[in-house]
Design an enzyme around this catalytic site. Structure first.
Site, short mmCIF file in Angstrom:
data_model
loop_
_atom_site.label_atom_id
_atom_site.label_comp_id
_atom_site.label_asym_id
_atom_site.label_seq_id
_atom_site.Cartn_x
_atom_site.Cartn_y
_atom_site.Cartn_z
N SER A 1 69.61 145.04 -15.23
CA SER A 1 70.86 145.78 -15.01
C SER A 1 71.65 145.15 -13.86
O SER A 1 71.11 144.35 -13.09
CB SER A 1 70.50 147.24 -14.66
OG SER A 1 71.60 147.91 -14.07
N TYR B 1 67.03 154.36 -10.22
CA TYR B 1 67.28 153.41 -11.31
C TYR B 1 67.35 151.98 -10.75
O TYR B 1 66.75 151.05 -11.29
CB TYR B 1 68.58 153.81 -12.00
CG TYR B 1 69.03 152.98 -13.18
CD1 TYR B 1 69.94 151.95 -13.01
CD2 TYR B 1 68.56 153.25 -14.46
CE1 TYR B 1 70.37 151.21 -14.10
CE2 TYR B 1 69.00 152.51 -15.55
CZ TYR B 1 69.91 151.50 -15.36
OH TYR B 1 70.35 150.75 -16.44
C1 GCO Z 1 75.77 153.54 -13.62
C2 GCO Z 1 75.64 152.86 -14.97
C3 GCO Z 1 74.84 151.57 -14.84
C4 GCO Z 1 74.93 150.80 -16.14
C5 GCO Z 1 74.12 149.55 -16.18
C6 GCO Z 1 74.77 148.50 -15.34
O1 GCO Z 1 75.60 154.75 -13.54
O2 GCO Z 1 76.06 152.80 -12.67
O3 GCO Z 1 75.02 153.73 -15.91
O4 GCO Z 1 73.53 151.89 -14.49
O5 GCO Z 1 74.51 151.60 -17.18
O6 GCO Z 1 72.79 149.76 -15.80
O7 GCO Z 1 74.04 147.29 -15.52
#
Ligand code: GCO
Length: 262
Positions: free
Chosen positions: A145, A158
């Site tokens: 990501s 995340y």
């Molecule tokens: C957020 C997004 C990101 C994207 C992705 C970017 O809330 O910033 O959901 O997490 O989905 O992961 O690469």
């Protein structure tokens, strides 16, 4: 010789009933791979997704299992390899996100995100790679990501998981490359999917921010990921190991620009 030929290969794509997982699997399927569709929400969702793949002329088979449950993963992999064939390509795509400021986040919520986004790719890869090691061939792609490289308010768990996934990818590559198994990552930028729908609505400050922050000046189209997935699944990447291929419209290439600058 077609360096990008994946006809007849078996590709397991976790979380491929929708979103980026479906887009990458769709690309591999149109290139001739057999798609093993995975999800864990409902059998109906898997059946509906398989029907969509088949409508596109793609050979697809569905398997419902929880990627975070090692016993379920082990038995699913065994079933898949018996019923469909040896898994040549694994895309660890299944993931969740919880947008909560770290100071407000429950420890259990943090652990749940890390469990799905980081521990599960380890679990699934550990059970798929055994067959790849016996066959001395395989392709594993971990879906990273922007948050593998950049922080952002409210996505700390995340980001921690996706940052860890970069190093897990490099370590898998370190341990498995000698078996002719290439392990790499794809780092999607900001794409128009159900996962980003809440921050993409018209007028949401983040929506305008991303269009301004991305040199390509737009949200990604999920189909833009198919080429990277085919490349990292084919002979064309046989000497590529531990690489994270960012498909991000240039976000990581730039500090960004003022809103009023063209
Ligand atoms: C957020 C997004 C990101 C994207 C992705 C970017 O809330 O910033 O959901 O997490 O989905 O992961 O690469």
């Amino acid at each position: 010789m077609n360096l990008f030929d994946i006809k007849g290969k078996v590709a397991l794509v976790t979380g491929s009933t929708h979103g980026l997982g479906m887009s990458m699997a769709h690309g591999l399927g149109l290139a001739g791979a057999t798609i093993v569709v995975n999800g864990n929400s409902s059998q109906q969702k898997i059946d509906d997704a398989v029907a969509q793949y088949k409508e596109a002329g793609i050979h697809a088979v569905g398997y419902k299992f929880d990627v975070s449950n090692e016993a379920a993963v082990e038995s699913a992999i065994e079933k898949i390899e018996k019923e469909v064939g040896p898994i040549d390509i694994l895309i660890n795509n299944a993931g969740i996100i919880k947008r909560v400021p770290l100071v407000d986040m429950d420890v259990e919520e943090f652990k749940q995100v890390v469990n799905i986004d980081l521990v599960s790719p380890f679990i699934v890869s550990k059970h798929v790679v055994k067959g790849m090691m016996q066959r001395k061939a395989g392709k594993i792609i971990n879906i990273c990501s922007m948050m593998s490289q950049l922080g952002r308010n409210t996505v700390g768990a995340y980001a921690a998981a996706k940052g860890g996934l970069v190093m897990l990818t490099k370590n898998m590559a370190t341990e498995w490359a000698k078996h002719n198994i290439q392990v790499n990552g794809i780092g999607p930028g900001y794409f128009a999917t159900s996962q980003t729908a809440p921050i993409r609505v018209d007028g949401h400050p983040f929506n305008d921010f991303i269009v301004n922050r991305t040199p390509a000046a737009k949200w990604g189209d999920p189909d833009d990921l198919a080429g990277a997935a085919i490349f990292l699944s084919s002979k064309a990447s046989d000497f590529v190991n531990g690489h994270i291929l960012y498909v991000d419209g240039g976000i990581l290439a730039t500090i960004g620009k003022p809103y009023n600058e063209e």
